[in-house]
Design a protein around this motif. Structure first.
Motif, PDB file in Angstrom:
ATOM      1  N   SER A 141      80.103 -75.008  99.851  1.00 58.15           N
ATOM      2  CA  SER A 141      79.883 -75.741 101.102  1.00 58.15           C
ATOM      3  C   SER A 141      81.085 -75.635 102.028  1.00 58.15           C
ATOM      4  O   SER A 141      80.937 -75.408 103.237  1.00 58.15           O
ATOM      5  N   HIS A 142      82.277 -75.777 101.469  1.00 57.01           N
ATOM      6  CA  HIS A 142      83.484 -75.724 102.300  1.00 57.01           C
ATOM      7  C   HIS A 142      83.669 -74.347 102.927  1.00 57.01           C
ATOM      8  O   HIS A 142      83.957 -74.217 104.124  1.00 57.01           O
ATOM      9  N   PHE A 143      83.481 -73.293 102.124  1.00 56.30           N
ATOM     10  CA  PHE A 143      83.659 -71.945 102.655  1.00 56.30           C
ATOM     11  C   PHE A 143      82.578 -71.626 103.682  1.00 56.30           C
ATOM     12  O   PHE A 143      82.823 -70.915 104.667  1.00 56.30           O
ATOM     13  N   SER A 144      81.368 -72.140 103.473  1.00 61.93           N
ATOM     14  CA  SER A 144      80.294 -71.947 104.441  1.00 61.93           C
ATOM     15  C   SER A 144      80.673 -72.538 105.794  1.00 61.93           C
ATOM     16  O   SER A 144      80.418 -71.936 106.848  1.00 61.93           O
ATOM     17  N   GLN A 145      81.317 -73.714 105.786  1.00 60.81           N
ATOM     18  CA  GLN A 145      81.749 -74.347 107.035  1.00 60.81           C
ATOM     19  C   GLN A 145      82.800 -73.493 107.742  1.00 60.81           C
ATOM     20  O   GLN A 145      82.807 -73.382 108.976  1.00 60.81           O
ATOM     21  N   VAL A 146      83.690 -72.889 106.963  1.00 62.44           N
ATOM     22  CA  VAL A 146      84.711 -72.014 107.552  1.00 62.44           C
ATOM     23  C   VAL A 146      84.049 -70.816 108.222  1.00 62.44           C
ATOM     24  O   VAL A 146      84.380 -70.443 109.351  1.00 62.44           O
TER      25      VAL A 146
END
Length: 512
Positions: free
Chosen positions: A267-272
């Motif tokens: 999820s975090h990398f997707s936001q980046v």
């Protein structure tokens, strides 16, 4: 072979010793110095050749770019010349960076321009994906950790690359570092500028870029630093999917790529990635440092979440005290703090502690983690950390663990148990691996230059294409190891223990 670069030569291939082309009679050596070996590529405004500098010891290879327009339109000729001169200027300005090609020479001869630069031996990321398949999320994060500092360096010199893509990123064979090439000159398609010269961004006058990788503002001849970051984001999607952006679906209303349908990441990398790929330049990351900061905080999200849960339970953390003090000052007395406020408070508290201590946060983290336990090393790798250079990892039990594509340069792994471990593409340059157990370990493509492997157990290890240049192999056990395509000398191999099952560099076993 010596290659003739005269335009229209019917048979450009000549013998090594030839001074003049046997077909067209042209002089072969450029400037009586550079002997061309063959063509690397051609475009509408010129060609690129592989050559050797015959005046330097060892005749090292180099790349020669020749401006050779196929048009007589004066404006286009002037534009091509301007782009060519600009690339020379840019390379001369930033070429001292180890991940950028150095400018070696630049000259005009017979009304044609020549640019000579360092030859980078290796494979592009595009070729890597085609050969080995898409990258994992971990590998893409490692890619960003390698390339974003280069982008930061380029932008700090007020330069916009404008054509970042997998084909322009080479993994150098010598040290496995990524090198960025092609700074905008001699393009196949260059549009004549129509904008006011006063409305141009730094060192940019034309709409240059590869469709799919260049964002809208760049194709509208108004690129900014964030344009390069968009191209890096699209490159990430290509690495994750193996699909060219022109083959990905897109939102017909906004023009945004619908990459989420093809990619499964955290999820975090997707936001980046979403922020890197925002069509609106105002909503996108503006500088490389912002992406690095967001990636840097990811391994600490769990600890931050724990800190916030403690704060919710009523513990008087520094962050709570700051927030409550601010609320009292502003007259707020609701008593309940929102999750976003708690996160902001925690981050502020962390910043205050760093400032008050007078220490750089990354430096503190690096010093604190220089010595690992086996479990802490596994956890750090699982959370995305890849650089363990200079760390003390002696005698750790790491058998069958995966540390592919990690960096252990100058790390102390003396007597570590790495039996069956996956160390593919891992950087172990100058690492201390004396008496380490690497039995059946996967070391394909590993960088082991100047590593100390004295007395190490490498029985059955896969060392395909590993670089063991200048590594110490005294007493190392290479019985049954696969050294196909590896880089090492016979003198090195003579100091190690081998047997009939050892597969040598040529792919064959010894006949004892």
């Amino acid at each position: 072979m010596t290659y003739c670069i005269t335009n229209g030569c019917p048979n450009p291939k000549n013998d090594n010793a030839a001074q003049f082309c046997q077909s067209c009679g042209s002089k072969l050596w450029i400037r009586d110095r550079y002997r061309v070996l063959g063509a690397l590529g051609r475009g509408g405004f010129g060609a690129t050749f592989l050559a050797r500098d015959q005046l330097l010891p060892g005749c090292p290879p180099c790349v020669i770019k020749q401006l050779r327009p196929t048009t007589d339109v004066p404006n286009l000729l002037d534009m091509a010349r301007d782009l060519f001169q600009r690339e020379a200027k840019i390379l001369g300005k930033i070429g001292n960076h180890p991940q950028l090609p150095r400018l070696l020479d630049y000259f005009e001869m017979d009304k044609e321009f020549y640019l000579v630069q360092e030859y980078v031996s290796g494979s592009t990321l595009q070729k890597e994906v085609k050969r080995f398949g898409p990258f994992t999320e971990v590998s893409v994060k490692q890619f960003l950790n390698e390339i974003l500092p280069v982008i930061q360096y380029i932008h700090s010199h007020q330069i916009i690359h404008r054509d970042i893509k997998p084909a322009n990123l080479i993994r150098r064979e010598q040290d496995q570092q990524l090198v960025m090439i092609d700074f905008g000159a001699v393009k196949d398609k260059v549009n004549q500028p129509t904008v006011d010269p006063t409305d141009q961004t730094t060192l940019t006058a034309y709409a240059i870029g590869t469709p799919g990788y260049a964002p809208p503002e760049q194709m509208a001849m108004r690129p900014v630093y964030a344009s390069d970051l968009y191209a890096i984001g699209v490159t990430c999607i290509y690495l994750l999917t193996g699909v060219s952006p022109k083959d990905l679906p897109y939102n017909a209303q906004t023009g945004e790529l619908r990459w989420q349908e093809r990619v499964s990441v955290s999820s975090h990398f997707s936001q980046v990635l979403v922020k890197m790929l925002d069509i609106s330049v105002h909503n996108r990351y503006q500088m490389a440092e912002e992406i690095m900061r967001d990636l840097d905080i990811e391994p600490h999200l769990d600890s931050l979440a724990q800190s916030l849960s403690f704060a919710t339970a009523g513990q008087a953390t520094i962050g709570q005290q700051n927030t409550q003090s601010a609320e009292r000052t502003s007259g707020k007395t609701s008593g309940r703090i929102s999750p976003s406020a708690r996160m902001a408070a925690a981050i502020r508290a962390r910043k205050e502690r760093r400032v008050n201590s007078g220490a750089n946060y990354k430096g503190v983290e690096r010093r604190r983690n220089r010595k690992h336990t086996a479990q802490s090393l596994k956890d750090a790798y699982a959370k995305g950390q890849r650089d363990f250079s200079d760390h003390i990892l002696t005698q750790l039990d790491l058998h069958k663990q995966t540390f592919a594509e990690a960096r252990f340069a100058k790390a102390n792994l003396r007597e570590a148990n790495l039996t069956g471990a996956d160390l593919s593409q891992t950087h172990l340059g100058q690492a201390n691996l004396t008496r380490a157990s690497l039995k059946n370990a996967k070391l394909a493509g590993a960088h082991l230059v100047y590593a100390n492997l004295e007395g190490a157990d490498l029985r059955g290890a896969n060392l395909n294409r590993a670089n063991l240049g200048s590594a110490k192999l005294d007493g190392a056990n290479l019985c049954g190891a696969d050294l196909t395509g590896a880089t090492l000398s016979e003198a090195q191999l003579d100091t190690a223990l081998t047997n009939w099952a050892t597969i040598h560099v040529n792919g064959r076993r010894s006949l004892l």
